[in-house]
Design a protein around this motif. Structure first.
Motif, mmCIF file in Angstrom:
data_model
loop_
_atom_site.group_PDB
_atom_site.id
_atom_site.type_symbol
_atom_site.label_atom_id
_atom_site.label_comp_id
_atom_site.label_asym_id
_atom_site.label_seq_id
_atom_site.Cartn_x
_atom_site.Cartn_y
_atom_site.Cartn_z
ATOM 1 N N MET A 231 0.929 -1.099 0.005
ATOM 2 C CA MET A 231 -0.019 -0.032 0.136
ATOM 3 C C MET A 231 0.980 1.359 -0.076
ATOM 4 O O MET A 231 0.663 2.148 -0.624
ATOM 5 C CB MET A 231 -1.047 -0.177 1.252
ATOM 6 C CG MET A 231 -1.975 -1.270 1.115
ATOM 7 S SD MET A 231 -3.488 -1.130 1.771
ATOM 8 C CE MET A 231 -3.335 -1.306 3.399
ATOM 9 N N ALA A 232 1.902 1.315 0.700
ATOM 10 C CA ALA A 232 2.952 2.301 0.682
ATOM 11 C C ALA A 232 3.559 2.518 -0.667
ATOM 12 O O ALA A 232 3.396 3.720 -1.213
ATOM 13 C CB ALA A 232 4.040 2.209 1.752
ATOM 14 N N LEU A 233 3.559 1.606 -1.301
ATOM 15 C CA LEU A 233 3.860 1.627 -2.608
ATOM 16 C C LEU A 233 2.971 1.969 -3.902
ATOM 17 O O LEU A 233 3.245 2.456 -4.853
ATOM 18 C CB LEU A 233 4.679 0.185 -3.545
ATOM 19 C CG LEU A 233 6.009 -0.134 -2.799
ATOM 20 C CD1 LEU A 233 6.533 -1.242 -3.391
ATOM 21 C CD2 LEU A 233 7.202 0.947 -2.528
ATOM 22 N N GLY A 234 1.720 2.352 -3.233
ATOM 23 C CA GLY A 234 0.891 2.787 -4.083
ATOM 24 C C GLY A 234 -0.488 1.746 -4.408
ATOM 25 O O GLY A 234 -1.391 2.257 -5.442
ATOM 26 N N ASP A 235 -0.406 0.467 -4.096
ATOM 27 C CA ASP A 235 -1.386 -0.441 -4.219
ATOM 28 C C ASP A 235 -2.764 0.135 -3.504
ATOM 29 O O ASP A 235 -2.761 0.452 -2.422
ATOM 30 C CB ASP A 235 -1.198 -1.668 -3.541
ATOM 31 C CG ASP A 235 -0.366 -2.372 -4.695
ATOM 32 O OD1 ASP A 235 -0.203 -1.740 -6.090
ATOM 33 O OD2 ASP A 235 -0.225 -3.939 -4.751
ATOM 34 N N THR A 236 -3.821 0.205 -4.445
ATOM 35 C CA THR A 236 -4.895 0.373 -3.722
ATOM 36 C C THR A 236 -5.722 -0.563 -2.835
ATOM 37 O O THR A 236 -5.271 -1.690 -2.796
ATOM 38 C CB THR A 236 -6.077 0.984 -4.801
ATOM 39 O OG1 THR A 236 -6.058 0.022 -5.677
ATOM 40 C CG2 THR A 236 -5.647 2.127 -5.546
ATOM 41 N N LYS B 80 -7.021 -3.141 -5.014
ATOM 42 C CA LYS B 80 -6.161 -4.206 -5.570
ATOM 43 C C LYS B 80 -5.554 -5.139 -4.243
ATOM 44 O O LYS B 80 -5.218 -6.350 -4.810
ATOM 45 C CB LYS B 80 -5.008 -3.307 -5.923
ATOM 46 C CG LYS B 80 -3.929 -3.998 -7.098
ATOM 47 C CD LYS B 80 -2.943 -3.187 -7.714
ATOM 48 C CE LYS B 80 -2.111 -3.923 -8.664
ATOM 49 N NZ LYS B 80 -0.704 -3.211 -9.102
ATOM 50 N N ILE C 26 -2.019 1.386 7.173
ATOM 51 C CA ILE C 26 -0.642 1.344 6.410
ATOM 52 C C ILE C 26 0.384 1.431 7.760
ATOM 53 O O ILE C 26 1.501 0.399 7.545
ATOM 54 C CB ILE C 26 -0.135 2.489 5.554
ATOM 55 C CG1 ILE C 26 -1.572 2.347 4.312
ATOM 56 C CG2 ILE C 26 1.012 1.919 4.522
ATOM 57 C CD1 ILE C 26 -1.424 3.404 3.375
ATOM 58 N N ALA D 12 -3.031 6.784 -2.419
ATOM 59 C CA ALA D 12 -2.286 5.784 -3.011
ATOM 60 C C ALA D 12 -1.759 5.886 -4.568
ATOM 61 O O ALA D 12 -0.588 5.809 -4.750
ATOM 62 C CB ALA D 12 -3.267 4.648 -3.289
ATOM 63 N N SER D 13 -2.525 6.891 -5.335
ATOM 64 C CA SER D 13 -2.007 7.187 -6.592
ATOM 65 C C SER D 13 -0.876 8.187 -6.647
ATOM 66 O O SER D 13 0.183 8.076 -7.343
ATOM 67 C CB SER D 13 -3.136 7.688 -7.279
ATOM 68 O OG SER D 13 -2.865 8.624 -8.323
ATOM 69 N N ARG E 39 1.053 8.532 -4.039
ATOM 70 C CA ARG E 39 2.401 7.687 -3.571
ATOM 71 C C ARG E 39 2.762 7.037 -4.730
ATOM 72 O O ARG E 39 4.395 7.076 -4.883
ATOM 73 C CB ARG E 39 1.979 6.562 -2.513
ATOM 74 C CG ARG E 39 1.791 7.416 -1.261
ATOM 75 C CD ARG E 39 1.686 6.118 -0.065
ATOM 76 N NE ARG E 39 0.608 5.340 -0.269
ATOM 77 C CZ ARG E 39 -0.648 5.260 0.125
ATOM 78 N NH1 ARG E 39 -1.090 6.267 0.721
ATOM 79 N NH2 ARG E 39 -1.425 4.344 0.005
ATOM 80 N N ALA E 40 2.103 6.529 -5.630
ATOM 81 C CA ALA E 40 2.688 5.443 -6.689
ATOM 82 C C ALA E 40 3.583 6.458 -7.588
ATOM 83 O O ALA E 40 4.523 5.857 -8.005
ATOM 84 C CB ALA E 40 1.502 5.006 -7.322
ATOM 85 N N TYR F 152 7.934 -3.906 -9.814
ATOM 86 C CA TYR F 152 6.508 -3.930 -9.260
ATOM 87 C C TYR F 152 5.895 -2.749 -9.343
ATOM 88 O O TYR F 152 4.776 -2.610 -9.881
ATOM 89 C CB TYR F 152 6.477 -4.597 -7.609
ATOM 90 C CG TYR F 152 5.116 -4.625 -7.310
ATOM 91 C CD1 TYR F 152 4.249 -6.049 -7.466
ATOM 92 C CD2 TYR F 152 4.560 -3.718 -6.571
ATOM 93 C CE1 TYR F 152 3.089 -5.996 -7.375
ATOM 94 C CE2 TYR F 152 3.193 -3.940 -6.233
ATOM 95 C CZ TYR F 152 2.559 -5.159 -6.497
ATOM 96 O OH TYR F 152 0.926 -5.074 -6.082
ATOM 97 N N LEU G 35 4.285 -1.707 -12.517
ATOM 98 C CA LEU G 35 3.103 -2.366 -13.131
ATOM 99 C C LEU G 35 1.707 -1.405 -13.120
ATOM 100 O O LEU G 35 0.745 -1.722 -13.733
ATOM 101 C CB LEU G 35 2.827 -3.742 -12.257
ATOM 102 C CG LEU G 35 3.833 -4.754 -12.217
ATOM 103 C CD1 LEU G 35 3.597 -5.853 -11.584
ATOM 104 C CD2 LEU G 35 4.015 -5.029 -13.693
ATOM 105 N N GLN G 36 1.654 -0.554 -12.068
ATOM 106 C CA GLN G 36 0.255 0.166 -11.919
ATOM 107 C C GLN G 36 0.391 1.520 -13.049
ATOM 108 O O GLN G 36 -0.605 2.355 -13.186
ATOM 109 C CB GLN G 36 0.030 0.714 -10.488
ATOM 110 C CG GLN G 36 0.982 1.242 -9.765
ATOM 111 C CD GLN G 36 0.814 0.864 -8.472
ATOM 112 O OE1 GLN G 36 -0.313 0.407 -8.021
ATOM 113 N NE2 GLN G 36 1.839 1.225 -7.687
#
Ligand SMILES: Nc1ncnc2c1ncn2[C@@H]1O[C@H](COP(=O)(O)OP(=O)(O)O)[C@@H](O)[C@H]1O
Ligand SMILES: [Mg+2]
Lengths: 403, 255
Positions: free
Chosen positions: A301-306, A309, A395, B80-81, B83-84, B108, B111-112
């Motif tokens: 989640m920190a890396l941006g997964d919702t 997801k 998180i 989240a977006s 952060r991504a 990884y 991928l988004q």
């Protein structure tokens, strides 16, 4: 891909869950395969013994035929018959004349339900009719009959004896003929064997003083072709006033249909129980799995997964587990079914049927598909709550668990 | 433009029946491209500050603007977006995905990003692994790598999306001294070459010396602001609970 790697990372825990699913799926396949074998045997037996795949009669014969059979006579042969016999999927067309009358030997007389048949063509149509003693009818014009087991017992008939048959004729009179009993038969339906006798078609026409028949019994190569054949045949028939009835709509198939719907409900209960056991035995594993991977979830989640997801990821892991278990369980189930069928399951005579039999287990592709579908949905279902939990983690709290 | 702006940010945690103030009225802003250390003893609020900047934690009060986005009122998916695309994370415990190889770990976050096809991704991953000098270890799983190598993979993973900001919470705490220095040198090098903003926390004096900006915190408040020019630290002590002073000093930090 990630899902399957994650699933197989925890070898020991995954194998415990897998064993639960495999066992459940195999048990389910055996249970439903056993019922399937019984349905199949019953259905094919009834179709091949006397229903046929498709019955062609005059309109109204099914309702009024028993009371006044002679009103519903149709031609023995016609253009339509040639047309039907030309279909590649048609195995045979057997004409039949149905009537009732009295049978006597010595002092005993009783009523019977007779079927005038063409012995040559009946060889295929009566595959599920067993000759217990003597032999089958020899020709379409022979002066002989075969008698159902129950009827023979009732009159204490022996093969080789001569009996008198008495019936109403087409012109309103009564006629009698002498025929020789050449064989005693049994079908899977005891109620039928108690009254049935079979007689060559020409001989029965002589007895009734008629020329026509009541039914063209069409037997196809396979039962599964029935609906397709019906759809093709209907627009082609020329004679008006004919009714074309598939096996499952005949009165004789009623018992089969009722039995299937009754037992299907029972199998459904078995399936639900197995699904419940699968859910119970793996949801705990799924929860442990999520709890152990809090740190990983936090990282995702920190890396941006919702949240969605993360939810999907864990559901996918459930699906992979369910699919793997479903496939392995099916392999085990099919193997066990083969073995058990090879050994055989001795069964007592079922109600309404004449003899005990040896049952098998028949696992169809449909059942395998259903079992895999069930295990995948069940496993996904079992993972629903843990996956939802995972997707709702805070998180920062989750990351604190990272090691 | 400031990449990070914090105005009167406080963060409270409920612990039993009393409240813990992890951050107490923090006002700070950082220019893009800084290599900034957040220093302070254990429990002083370093992690909490980084978490708020990284949009993985929400402040109890105050305003947070990251790369021009005010994070208050944003949905979890919007964060989240953000952060991504904008933030890279490096963790004390590396946090690589154990079932993925080094290159898959680095891939990884890409991928988004739908705008990248497989070829683009492969090129970027290769570039990043070379950057952290792990080109030969692409197919290794984390368990087959040393601590220093794992942290390099983590840095490659944090950088692969070309974020404006990389946050590292005690990135060297789980490494021996020499390896830790190597990691710092690598981050420093990337910071110079690509102008990527780095914010890391530490309680190690030696690690602080690698930075060019310093925020010293204690008990959740900013105590020290430091700027290094030509190898010399210019240190300002910030009076406790003096928001106006903090504002001034924050302004000084920008310069
Ligand atoms: N989830 C939490 N619940 C309660 N207290 C917390 C929580 N997170 C941090 N704290 C408290 O906030 C203060 C600052 O913690 P932290 O930011 O982790 O400090 P540091 O990273 O400098 O060691 C500490 O007193 C810690 O106990
Ligand atoms: Mg900390």
């Amino acid at each position: 891909m990630l899902a399957s790697r994650n699933v197989f990372r925890q070898r020991r825990r995954t194998s415990v869950s897998l064993i639960a699913i495999i066992g459940g799926v195999a048990a389910m396949l055996l249970a439903s395969g056993f019922f399937e074998w019984n349905y199949d045997t019953m259905r094919e037996g009834a179709i091949r013994a006397r229903i046929g795949h498709v019955q062609i009669t005059r309109d109204g014969f099914a309702e009024g035929g028993t009371a006044d059979p002679l009103r519903y006579l149709m031609a023995e042969t016609s253009e339509d018959r040639k047309l039907i016999e030309a279909f590649p999927q048609v195995d045979t067309l057997a004409p039949r004349l149905s009537f009732t009358g009295l049978i006597s030997i010595g002092d005993s007389t009783t009523s019977f339900a007779g079927e005038g048949v063409d012995p040559e063509r009946e060889k295929k149509a009566s595959g599920a009719l067993t000759i217990l003693s003597g032999q089958d009818l020899s020709g379409i014009d022979a002066n002989e009959i075969t008698v159902g087991q129950g009827l023979a017992d009732n009159l204490k008939l022996q093969v080789g004896q001569t009996v008198v048959l008495l019936a109403n004729t087409g012109s309103g009179g009564i006629n009698a003929i002498e025929v020789k009993v050449v064989g005693i038969f049994a079908t899977i339906t005891k109620a039928y064997d108690d009254f049935a006798l079979r007689i060559p078609l020409k001989t029965s026409q002589r007895l009734l003083r008629v020329t026509g028949v009541h039914t063209w019994l069409v037997l196809l190569e396979r039962t599964g072709q029935t609906d397709n054949f019906l759809a093709k045949l209907r627009p082609l028939l020329q004679t008006p006033g004919l009714s074309i009835v598939p096996w499952y709509e005949t009165a004789a198939a009623d018992f089969y249909n009722k039995t299937v719907s009754l037992f299907s409900k029972q199998v459904l209960v078995v399936k639900l129980m197995i699904a419940f056991i699968i859910v119970l035995s793996i949801s705990n594993t799924m929860m442990t799995n999520v709890r152990e991977r809090f740190g990983e979830i936090g990282t995702l989640m920190a890396l941006g997964d919702t949240r969605a997801k993360v939810l999907r990821r864990f559901l996918a892991e459930g699906a992979v587990l369910g699919f793997a278990g479903g496939v392995l369980g099916s392999i085990l189930g099919v193997g066990a079914a083969r073995l058990i069928s090879w050994v055989g399951i001795p069964m007592p005579p079922p109600p309404g049927m004449a003899n005990s039999f040896v049952a098998g287990i028949m696992v169809t592709p449909g059942l395998v598909f259903e079992a895999i579908f069930l295990s995948v949905t069940t496993a996904v279902l079992a993972g629903l709550y843990p996956a939802w939990k995972a997707s709702r983690l805070n998180i920062v709290d989750a990351l604190r668990h990272a090691r | 433009m400031s990449i990070v702006v914090l105005e009167h940010v406080s963060k409270e945690y409920r612990l039993g029946d009393h409240m813990v103030r992890a951050l107490d009225d923090v006002t700070l802003s950082f220019e893009s491209g800084v290599f900034l250390a957040i220093a302070g003893p254990s429990g002083s609020g370093k992690s909490t500050l980084l978490n708020v900047i990284g949009c993985i934690d929400m402040p109890s009060s105050g305003r947070v603007v990251i790369a021009g986005h005010d994070i208050s009122g944003q949905t979890p998916d919007q964060l989240a977006s953000l952060r991504a695309r904008t933030i890279g994370f490096v963790f004390q415990t590396f946090n690589l995905f154990p079932v993925l190889t080094a290159e898959e770990n680095v891939e990884y976050p890409l991928l988004q990003m739908e705008e990248l096809d497989k070829q683009d991704r492969r090129e970027r991953v290769k570039e990043m692994l070379e950057l952290v000098q792990l080109g030969k270890f692409a197919k290794h799983r984390p368990s087959q790598l040393s601590g220093g190598q794992r942290q390099r993979v983590a840095i490659a993973r944090a950088l692969v999306t070309r974020p404006e900001l990389v946050l590292a919470d005690e990135p060297t705490a789980n490494l021996d001294h020499k390896t830790g220095e190597g990691i710092l040198a690598l981050m420093r090098d990337i910071n110079r070459r690509y102008k990527t903003t780095f914010i890391f926390s530490t309680h190690d004096k030696k690690v602080i010396d690698a930075a060019d900006r310093l925020v010293g915190i204690e008990d959740g408040t900013v105590r020290i602001l430091g700027v290094r020019k030509e190898g010399q630290w210019a240190i300002t002590n910030v009076a406790r609970r003096a928001a106006s002073t903090t504002d001034t000093e924050a302004a000084a930090l920008k310069r």
